[in-house]
Write a protein that holds these residues in place. Structure first.
Motif, PDB file in Angstrom:
ATOM      1  N   GLY A   1     -61.876   4.970  83.941  1.00 26.25           N
ATOM      2  CA  GLY A   1     -60.416   4.923  83.963  1.00 26.25           C
ATOM      3  C   GLY A   1     -59.750   6.233  84.335  1.00 26.25           C
ATOM      4  O   GLY A   1     -58.668   6.247  84.921  1.00 26.25           O
TER       5      GLY A   1
ATOM      6  N   LEU B   1     -59.249   9.854  86.196  1.00 30.83           N
ATOM      7  CA  LEU B   1     -59.576  10.616  87.398  1.00 30.83           C
ATOM      8  C   LEU B   1     -59.375  12.087  87.069  1.00 30.83           C
ATOM      9  O   LEU B   1     -58.460  12.440  86.332  1.00 30.83           O
ATOM     10  CB  LEU B   1     -58.663  10.221  88.556  1.00 30.83           C
ATOM     11  CG  LEU B   1     -58.842   8.807  89.093  1.00 30.83           C
ATOM     12  CD1 LEU B   1     -57.786   8.508  90.120  1.00 30.83           C
ATOM     13  CD2 LEU B   1     -60.232   8.627  89.685  1.00 30.83           C
TER      14      LEU B   1
ATOM     15  N   PHE C   1     -52.322  14.037  90.083  1.00 33.31           N
ATOM     16  CA  PHE C   1     -51.657  13.645  91.326  1.00 33.31           C
ATOM     17  C   PHE C   1     -50.469  14.573  91.583  1.00 33.31           C
ATOM     18  O   PHE C   1     -49.692  14.863  90.683  1.00 33.31           O
ATOM     19  CB  PHE C   1     -51.179  12.197  91.209  1.00 33.31           C
ATOM     20  CG  PHE C   1     -50.316  11.758  92.352  1.00 33.31           C
ATOM     21  CD1 PHE C   1     -50.832  11.678  93.634  1.00 33.31           C
ATOM     22  CD2 PHE C   1     -48.984  11.431  92.146  1.00 33.31           C
ATOM     23  CE1 PHE C   1     -50.037  11.271  94.691  1.00 33.31           C
ATOM     24  CE2 PHE C   1     -48.184  11.019  93.200  1.00 33.31           C
ATOM     25  CZ  PHE C   1     -48.717  10.947  94.479  1.00 33.31           C
ATOM     26  N   ASP C   2     -50.355  15.020  92.820  1.00 32.59           N
ATOM     27  CA  ASP C   2     -49.275  15.922  93.195  1.00 32.59           C
ATOM     28  C   ASP C   2     -48.392  15.214  94.235  1.00 32.59           C
ATOM     29  O   ASP C   2     -48.711  15.194  95.430  1.00 32.59           O
ATOM     30  CB  ASP C   2     -49.869  17.208  93.790  1.00 32.59           C
ATOM     31  CG  ASP C   2     -48.795  18.218  94.177  1.00 32.59           C
ATOM     32  OD1 ASP C   2     -47.591  17.872  94.100  1.00 32.59           O
ATOM     33  OD2 ASP C   2     -49.171  19.342  94.551  1.00 32.59           O
ATOM     34  N   PRO C   3     -47.258  14.612  93.796  1.00 30.13           N
ATOM     35  CA  PRO C   3     -46.414  13.868  94.749  1.00 30.13           C
ATOM     36  C   PRO C   3     -45.865  14.753  95.862  1.00 30.13           C
ATOM     37  O   PRO C   3     -45.728  14.309  97.006  1.00 30.13           O
ATOM     38  CB  PRO C   3     -45.291  13.291  93.886  1.00 30.13           C
ATOM     39  CG  PRO C   3     -45.373  13.956  92.571  1.00 30.13           C
ATOM     40  CD  PRO C   3     -46.735  14.554  92.426  1.00 30.13           C
TER      41      PRO C   3
ATOM     42  N   LEU D   1     -48.372  15.114  98.669  1.00 31.10           N
ATOM     43  CA  LEU D   1     -48.482  13.883  99.466  1.00 31.10           C
ATOM     44  C   LEU D   1     -47.265  13.706 100.374  1.00 31.10           C
ATOM     45  O   LEU D   1     -47.405  13.390 101.563  1.00 31.10           O
ATOM     46  CB  LEU D   1     -48.637  12.665  98.540  1.00 31.10           C
ATOM     47  CG  LEU D   1     -48.696  11.303  99.247  1.00 31.10           C
ATOM     48  CD1 LEU D   1     -49.895  11.222 100.191  1.00 31.10           C
ATOM     49  CD2 LEU D   1     -48.765  10.161  98.234  1.00 31.10           C
ATOM     50  N   LEU D   2     -46.074  13.953  99.821  1.00 35.49           N
ATOM     51  CA  LEU D   2     -44.850  13.819 100.625  1.00 35.49           C
ATOM     52  C   LEU D   2     -44.874  14.778 101.813  1.00 35.49           C
ATOM     53  O   LEU D   2     -44.533  14.398 102.938  1.00 35.49           O
ATOM     54  CB  LEU D   2     -43.619  14.089  99.750  1.00 35.49           C
ATOM     55  CG  LEU D   2     -43.212  12.942  98.816  1.00 35.49           C
ATOM     56  CD1 LEU D   2     -42.214  13.430  97.775  1.00 35.49           C
ATOM     57  CD2 LEU D   2     -42.623  11.780  99.611  1.00 35.49           C
TER      58      LEU D   2
ATOM     59  N   VAL E   1     -47.401  13.545 104.448  1.00 33.38           N
ATOM     60  CA  VAL E   1     -46.916  12.384 105.207  1.00 33.38           C
ATOM     61  C   VAL E   1     -45.827  12.811 106.178  1.00 33.38           C
ATOM     62  O   VAL E   1     -45.810  12.400 107.347  1.00 33.38           O
ATOM     63  CB  VAL E   1     -46.406  11.278 104.248  1.00 33.38           C
ATOM     64  CG1 VAL E   1     -45.698  10.174 105.025  1.00 33.38           C
ATOM     65  CG2 VAL E   1     -47.560  10.683 103.453  1.00 33.38           C
TER      66      VAL E   1
ATOM     67  N   GLU F   1     -39.529   8.670  99.002  1.00 31.04           N
ATOM     68  CA  GLU F   1     -39.767   9.705  97.996  1.00 31.04           C
ATOM     69  C   GLU F   1     -39.790   9.089  96.593  1.00 31.04           C
ATOM     70  O   GLU F   1     -40.662   9.415  95.771  1.00 31.04           O
ATOM     71  CB  GLU F   1     -38.670  10.775  98.095  1.00 31.04           C
ATOM     72  CG  GLU F   1     -39.038  12.041  97.348  1.00 31.04           C
ATOM     73  CD  GLU F   1     -38.103  13.195  97.669  1.00 31.04           C
ATOM     74  OE1 GLU F   1     -37.578  13.233  98.796  1.00 31.04           O
ATOM     75  OE2 GLU F   1     -37.903  14.032  96.779  1.00 31.04           O
TER      76      GLU F   1
ATOM     77  N   VAL G   1     -43.094   7.245  96.167  1.00 25.80           N
ATOM     78  CA  VAL G   1     -44.243   8.136  95.961  1.00 25.80           C
ATOM     79  C   VAL G   1     -44.259   8.641  94.524  1.00 25.80           C
ATOM     80  O   VAL G   1     -45.309   8.679  93.867  1.00 25.80           O
ATOM     81  CB  VAL G   1     -44.214   9.313  96.968  1.00 25.80           C
ATOM     82  CG1 VAL G   1     -45.198  10.404  96.564  1.00 25.80           C
ATOM     83  CG2 VAL G   1     -44.539   8.817  98.366  1.00 25.80           C
TER      84      VAL G   1
ATOM     85  N   GLY H   1     -47.267   6.762  93.425  1.00 29.18           N
ATOM     86  CA  GLY H   1     -48.275   7.551  94.133  1.00 29.18           C
ATOM     87  C   GLY H   1     -49.553   7.740  93.336  1.00 29.18           C
ATOM     88  O   GLY H   1     -50.657   7.563  93.853  1.00 29.18           O
ATOM     89  N   GLY H   2     -49.403   8.099  92.066  1.00 24.35           N
ATOM     90  CA  GLY H   2     -50.567   8.363  91.223  1.00 24.35           C
ATOM     91  C   GLY H   2     -51.412   7.121  91.021  1.00 24.35           C
ATOM     92  O   GLY H   2     -52.646   7.175  91.057  1.00 24.35           O
TER      93      GLY H   2
ATOM     94  N   ARG I   1     -53.192   6.218  94.258  1.00 28.35           N
ATOM     95  CA  ARG I   1     -54.308   7.150  94.474  1.00 28.35           C
ATOM     96  C   ARG I   1     -55.490   6.786  93.569  1.00 28.35           C
ATOM     97  O   ARG I   1     -56.646   6.783  94.011  1.00 28.35           O
ATOM     98  CB  ARG I   1     -53.839   8.575  94.192  1.00 28.35           C
ATOM     99  CG  ARG I   1     -54.925   9.617  94.353  1.00 28.35           C
ATOM    100  CD  ARG I   1     -54.353  11.017  94.182  1.00 28.35           C
ATOM    101  NE  ARG I   1     -55.411  12.005  94.092  1.00 28.35           N
ATOM    102  CZ  ARG I   1     -55.993  12.352  92.958  1.00 28.35           C
ATOM    103  NH1 ARG I   1     -55.624  11.797  91.805  1.00 28.35           N
ATOM    104  NH2 ARG I   1     -56.944  13.261  92.943  1.00 28.35           N
ATOM    105  N   ALA I   2     -55.194   6.457  92.323  1.00 26.62           N
ATOM    106  CA  ALA I   2     -56.259   6.067  91.392  1.00 26.62           C
ATOM    107  C   ALA I   2     -56.963   4.805  91.892  1.00 26.62           C
ATOM    108  O   ALA I   2     -58.197   4.717  91.873  1.00 26.62           O
ATOM    109  CB  ALA I   2     -55.670   5.840  90.005  1.00 26.62           C
TER     110      ALA I   2
ATOM    111  N   VAL J   1     -55.509   7.806 101.175  1.00 27.69           N
ATOM    112  CA  VAL J   1     -54.244   7.712 100.440  1.00 27.69           C
ATOM    113  C   VAL J   1     -53.088   8.125 101.359  1.00 27.69           C
ATOM    114  O   VAL J   1     -52.049   7.467 101.425  1.00 27.69           O
ATOM    115  CB  VAL J   1     -54.272   8.606  99.176  1.00 27.69           C
ATOM    116  CG1 VAL J   1     -52.893   8.645  98.516  1.00 27.69           C
ATOM    117  CG2 VAL J   1     -55.301   8.094  98.180  1.00 27.69           C
TER     118      VAL J   1
ATOM    119  N   PHE K   1     -49.916   5.759 102.650  1.00 24.40           N
ATOM    120  CA  PHE K   1     -48.489   6.071 102.473  1.00 24.40           C
ATOM    121  C   PHE K   1     -47.786   6.276 103.811  1.00 24.40           C
ATOM    122  O   PHE K   1     -46.589   6.027 103.924  1.00 24.40           O
ATOM    123  CB  PHE K   1     -48.306   7.263 101.529  1.00 24.40           C
ATOM    124  CG  PHE K   1     -48.332   6.837 100.094  1.00 24.40           C
ATOM    125  CD1 PHE K   1     -47.194   6.294  99.497  1.00 24.40           C
ATOM    126  CD2 PHE K   1     -49.486   6.914  99.342  1.00 24.40           C
ATOM    127  CE1 PHE K   1     -47.218   5.849  98.187  1.00 24.40           C
ATOM    128  CE2 PHE K   1     -49.518   6.469  98.023  1.00 24.40           C
ATOM    129  CZ  PHE K   1     -48.370   5.932  97.448  1.00 24.40           C
TER     130      PHE K   1
END
Lengths: 148, 189
Positions: free
Chosen positions: A54, A56, A60-62, A65-66, A69, B22, B25, B29-30, B33-34, B48, B52
């Motif tokens: 379950g 990770l 997570f770093d939004p 990622l933004l 993209v 935005e 995400v 997003g998390g 990704r998981a 991932v 997106f």
């Protein structure tokens, strides 16, 4: 109660059965060690999966990622813009080449003509210019002679 | 059950695509990704990003026929399955439904058992459990991941995968059956 389908036991574990059906199955489990063991096994499996698979490691770093993209969107937009520019250039080159070929074909046709026919074609082609010089009469005479 | 984490669109026409994206995400997003990591294993970050990117490009066409979360999970799941089909490793794992049915008609065709000793040799029960998951056929792995790790309801899984509810139930049962056989020693007690 007859032992339910194993799929129904899964649905019971997942709280997907209607209340009445779930209540009947609960009573059955008190009397049936085989089904009770199956339900226990499914619950333990789900718990094991959640516990061991379950989590990770990395957060997570939004923002990252933004940014990634956005960068990719811009890169592709730029690539499309360059592709369009290339397409326009290619189209212009193709048009030029086609025009040149037409001209050459026309010239070859003319070379295949007789001398008189060529002169007649040339005259007719430049009728507008001749007329603008006020030499209509001379033009008509020449054309008539060549057409004979 | 999935929550919408306060997402109010579609319907807010004044909200532009970048703002929606935005918001999406930050909200999902998390979890996406998981999901991707659980379905395809390591090195999933590029996937991932691709998912997106596809979501960003598809946003103007999203009309709200499905919940935002369901739509997003569907895009991610389809992309993961596609990735697995394409990858060399997946060629030996992803079976068609007919192939899978023929394999599973023989109950003894389950995956090999993982003994506690074997896990001790690896010094890592977590790795053993994850390996058992990744060795499941992809169409079964998806269902068990969506149910047991992502916590989706059956009807949500059916909507994500575009299959009937009964198919979700039978695939989930098959997946658990195989995992129980393989992880049997850890389920006693």
């Amino acid at each position: 109660m007859i032992c339910p389908d194993p799929v129904q036991l899964d649905a019971f574990v997942d709280a997907e059965l209607p209340a009445a059906q779930a209540a009947a199955l609960t009573r059955h489990l008190e009397e049936c060690p085989v089904c009770a063991a199956r339900v226990r096994g499914t619950r333990r499996l789900s718990a094991l999966l959640r516990r061991e698979a379950g989590e990770l490691g990395e957060e997570f770093d939004p923002g990252r990622l933004l940014a990634a993209v956005k960068q990719e969107v811009e890169r592709r937009a730029e690539a499309r813009r360059r592709w369009r520019q290339g397409l326009v250039a290619a189209a212009a080159a193709a048009a030029l080449a086609a025009g040149t070929m037409t001209y050459r074909a026309s010239r070859e046709d003319r070379l295949a003509m007789s001398e008189d026919a060529f002169a007649l074609a040339l005259l007719k082609e430049h009728r507008g210019y001749v007329t603008s010089l006020g030499a209509d009469r001379e033009f008509n005479i020449q054309v008539a002679q060549l057409e004979e | 059950m999935l929550t919408t984490v306060g997402l109010t669109w579609p319907g807010g026409a004044s909200v532009d695509r970048d703002a929606r994206f935005e918001e999406l995400v930050h909200a999902y997003g998390g979890r996406v990704r998981a999901l991707v990591h659980r379905l395809v294993g390591q090195d999933a970050d590029d996937l991932v990003q691709d998912i997106f990117l596809q979501v960003y490009r598809s946003l103007p066409g999203f009309r709200g026929e499905a919940k935002v979360s369901t739509w997003l999970y569907r895009v991610a799941t389809n992309r993961c399955l596609d990735h697995l089909r394409r990858s060399r490793r997946a060629k030996t794992r992803v079976l068609s439904w007919e192939e899978y049915a023929s394999v599973c008609s023989v109950e003894t065709a389950a995956l090999p058992l993982v003994s506690p000793e074997a896990a001790c040799e690896h010094q890592d029960l977590t790795a053993a459990v994850r390996r058992c998951l990744t060795e499941l056929p992809a169409i079964l792995r998806v269902v068990v991941v969506l149910r047991d790790l992502e916590g989706l309801e059956y009807r949500e899984i059916a909507a994500v995968l575009g299959v009937p509810l009964g198919t979700v139930q039978s695939r989930l049962h098959r997946a658990r059956h195989l995992l129980k056989q393989k992880l049997g020693p850890y389920l006693e007690g």
